[in-house]
Enzyme design. Structure first.
Site, short mmCIF file in Angstrom:
data_model
loop_
_atom_site.label_atom_id
_atom_site.label_comp_id
_atom_site.label_asym_id
_atom_site.label_seq_id
_atom_site.Cartn_x
_atom_site.Cartn_y
_atom_site.Cartn_z
N ALA A 14 -32.81 -19.35 6.92
CA ALA A 14 -32.82 -18.00 6.38
C ALA A 14 -33.83 -17.10 7.08
O ALA A 14 -33.72 -15.88 6.98
CB ALA A 14 -33.12 -18.05 4.89
N GLY A 17 -33.36 -19.15 13.50
CA GLY A 17 -32.36 -20.09 13.96
C GLY A 17 -32.79 -20.65 15.29
O GLY A 17 -33.66 -20.08 15.96
N ARG A 18 -32.18 -21.77 15.69
CA ARG A 18 -32.51 -22.33 17.01
C ARG A 18 -31.38 -23.22 17.49
O ARG A 18 -30.56 -23.70 16.71
CB ARG A 18 -33.82 -23.11 16.98
CG ARG A 18 -33.83 -24.35 16.11
CD ARG A 18 -34.37 -24.07 14.75
NE ARG A 18 -34.38 -25.24 13.90
CZ ARG A 18 -35.35 -26.15 13.90
NH1 ARG A 18 -36.37 -26.03 14.73
NH2 ARG A 18 -35.31 -27.16 13.07
N GLY A 83 -26.88 -22.77 2.34
CA GLY A 83 -25.66 -22.82 1.56
C GLY A 83 -25.32 -21.49 0.90
O GLY A 83 -25.97 -20.47 1.14
N ASP A 242 -27.74 -27.37 5.59
CA ASP A 242 -28.96 -27.83 6.26
C ASP A 242 -29.67 -28.94 5.50
O ASP A 242 -30.21 -29.88 6.11
CB ASP A 242 -29.91 -26.67 6.56
CG ASP A 242 -30.20 -25.77 5.35
OD1 ASP A 242 -29.84 -26.14 4.22
OD2 ASP A 242 -30.78 -24.68 5.56
N THR A 243 -29.65 -28.89 4.17
CA THR A 243 -30.30 -29.96 3.41
C THR A 243 -29.54 -31.27 3.52
O THR A 243 -30.15 -32.35 3.53
CB THR A 243 -30.46 -29.57 1.93
OG1 THR A 243 -31.08 -28.28 1.85
CG2 THR A 243 -31.33 -30.57 1.19
N THR A 265 -38.68 -22.71 3.05
CA THR A 265 -38.55 -21.52 2.21
C THR A 265 -38.14 -21.93 0.80
O THR A 265 -38.65 -21.42 -0.19
CB THR A 265 -37.50 -20.56 2.81
OG1 THR A 265 -37.92 -20.16 4.12
CG2 THR A 265 -37.34 -19.32 1.95
N ASN A 302 -33.01 -27.30 -6.94
CA ASN A 302 -33.53 -26.30 -6.01
C ASN A 302 -34.74 -25.64 -6.64
O ASN A 302 -34.68 -25.20 -7.79
CB ASN A 302 -32.45 -25.25 -5.71
CG ASN A 302 -31.35 -25.79 -4.82
OD1 ASN A 302 -31.55 -26.00 -3.64
ND2 ASN A 302 -30.18 -26.03 -5.40
N GLY A 412 -40.22 -28.18 7.76
CA GLY A 412 -41.38 -27.43 8.23
C GLY A 412 -42.52 -27.38 7.25
O GLY A 412 -43.68 -27.23 7.64
#
Length: 492
Positions: A14, A17-18, A83, A242-243, A265, A302, A412
């Site tokens: 969010a 990006g990479r 998501g 991603d999770t 985040t 979450n 992270g």
């Protein structure tokens, strides 16, 4: 010597990006960051959206650079993302408008509107998902109730990672783990919930076929290949949430009892279970059942996460005060313990804005002392998160009937060592952190599994253990944390 194969992982968060280039052998994974770019909402006509064209351009730039860096044939490309958010394609396969951002205010009040049409318990029984106003179902309901022209034009709904994959390979699909974040999917069947969509008068005909993680869905189109300078490369539907990719890369041994925390985040905390658990306890604890890789379910909560700290940093920047995250953590470490308590999931903290002010307003509203001390404010945030982890840990043990021995933290957020230690202190569990690049690792390694290089999830996790340095935290000052936690519970 074992053959080394290379894969490209596009990881969209969010905030950034990479594009990552991964090299996989039978025992080890190495990662190289090839291209990184900023991400964030853009305002259009008073609403928050994602800048799709810019993000797609950045993704193509990253893939092109990764192909050149590989120096050999690339075995696959996989895209993961956050998501709930989605884009709508029209009958010509074109994006109708920039996708909305999950923090946009259009979902305010939508849960209550939904409950007028279908009770909260009925929705949960059909979906097994935690109630959050940002869920796809409330975004879609907001569009229907506003007579959205974009929704009227829609032929297909694609979640973000799948939308970008569509623009790479031309194939319309929705991957299971991303679909599971929507709250209009039945987690017991792994298919769209006709009951929920019908009761809320939402169109089921725009929902594409669901594919499982580890499916090769297509090849880069000739047009995209020419644009970025490469030949055909397989596009793989990895754990596109991603999770899901991060949990795939948890370096846990098969015989251990563990929970996971993907820290960034958002904090996403839970356990891996073989099938969805939808009952009175999961409903009362507000737990969600999301799809995982290899026929697993991620039973989780979450939690707002480091968003609170990130927003404080941004506010102080606006005020001309530059502080790095390590500086903020160092200030917090020196601050007084347990000077105040906040529930990190309070709805007043969801939207962007002046977070220090909101936290102080919350402290005042709950009869606590406010503070202008930045280190104290950050400590209150980190302690609040740690106590939330304790609550979720206890709920997990109650739901599953199993004692959890280890909390694996990835992402992270493990760079915030103070929060990792607080997590151990608050939960009373051994904490193992690493890898930071769990999402990218899971993305790459699921591609390797899709192409047959890796055979099992256990083998995948063994490669993670072999490839990254892990750090261990033992609980400290547990009696103090226990006393404070009980005090908080009595006040609730």
């Amino acid at each position: 010597m074992a053959e080394v194969k290379k894969y490209i992982g596009v990881d969209l968060g969010a905030d950034s990006g990479r594009a990552m280039l991964g090299s996989v052998s039978d025992k080890k994974l190495t990662l190289e960051e090839i291209h990184r770019f900023n991400n964030g909402p853009v305002e259009e006509n008073g609403s928050l959206h994602w800048d799709f064209d810019r993000l797609l351009s950045e993704i193509k730039t990253g893939i092109s650079a990764a192909v050149k860096a590989a120096g050999t044939q690339v075995g696959g490309i996989g895209v993961d993302s956050w998501g709930v958010d989605f884009g709508l394609l029209d009958a010509d396969g074109k994006l109708v408008e920039n996708p909305y951002h999950y923090r946009d205010s259009r979902t305010n009040g939508m849960m209550e509107k939904a409950f007028e049409l279908m009770s909260k318990r009925e929705i949960y029984e059909n979906t097994g998902l935690q109630f959050m106003q940002l869920n796809s179902v409330y975004q879609l309901l907001a569009m229907r109730l506003s007579n959205s022209v974009s929704l009227a034009k829609a032929k297909n709904l694609l979640f973000m990672a799948n939308l970008f994959s569509y623009y790479l390979c031309g194939k319309v699909f929705v991957e299971y783990t991303l679909a599971s974040t929507s709250q209009f999917m039945d987690m017991k069947t792994g298919q769209w919930s006709k009951e929920v969509l019908d009761r809320l008068s939402l169109p089921i005909d725009i929902m594409p076929k669901i594919v499982q993680p580890g499916t090769v869905v297509g090849q880069l189109t000739a047009k995209v290949g020419e644009e970025i300078g490469c030949g055909p490369i397989a596009v793989v539907a990895i754990g596109s949430h991603d999770t899901a990719s991060a949990v795939a890369a948890i370096p846990a041994a098969e015989d251990s009892s563990w929970a996971f925390l993907s820290s960034g985040t958002w904090s996403v905390m839970g356990a891996e279970v073989p099938e969805a658990i939808v009952n009175d306890k999961t409903f009362e604890y507000e737990f969600t059942n999301e799809g995982g890789v290899e026929n697993t379910i991620r039973l989780l909560r979450n939690i707002m996460g480091l968003w609170l700290m990130q927003e404080c940093k941004r506010q102080w920047q606006r005020e001309g005060i530059e502080l790095s995250y390590p500086e903020m953590s160092a200030m917090a470490e020196k601050a007084a313990p347990f000077a105040g308590y906040i529930d990190a999931d309070n709805s007043s903290f969801l939207a962007p804005g002046d977070m220090p002010k909101r936290i102080n307003e919350h402290l005042a509203k709950t009869g606590q002392k406010t503070t202008d001390d930045k280190g104290q404010l950050i400590r209150i945030i980190l302690e609040g998160l740690a106590f939330k982890y304790r609550y979720v840990m206890e709920a997990l043990e109650d739901i599953t009937g199993k004692d959890i021995e280890v909390l694996h933290i990835v992402g992270g957020g493990i760079q915030n060592e103070l929060l990792c230690q607080f997590a151990a202190n608050a939960t009373g569990k051994k904490v193992i952190t690493g890898p930071i690049e769990a999402t990218a690792s899971g993305n790459i390694l699921m591609q390797a599994k899709a192409t047959g290089q890796i055979k099992t999830l256990a083998e995948l996790r063994e490669i993670v253990r072999n490839s990254f340095e892990l750090k261990e935290y033992q609980p400290q000052e547990t009696s103090l944390w226990e006393k404070e936690y009980k005090k908080i519970q009595r006040k609730k």
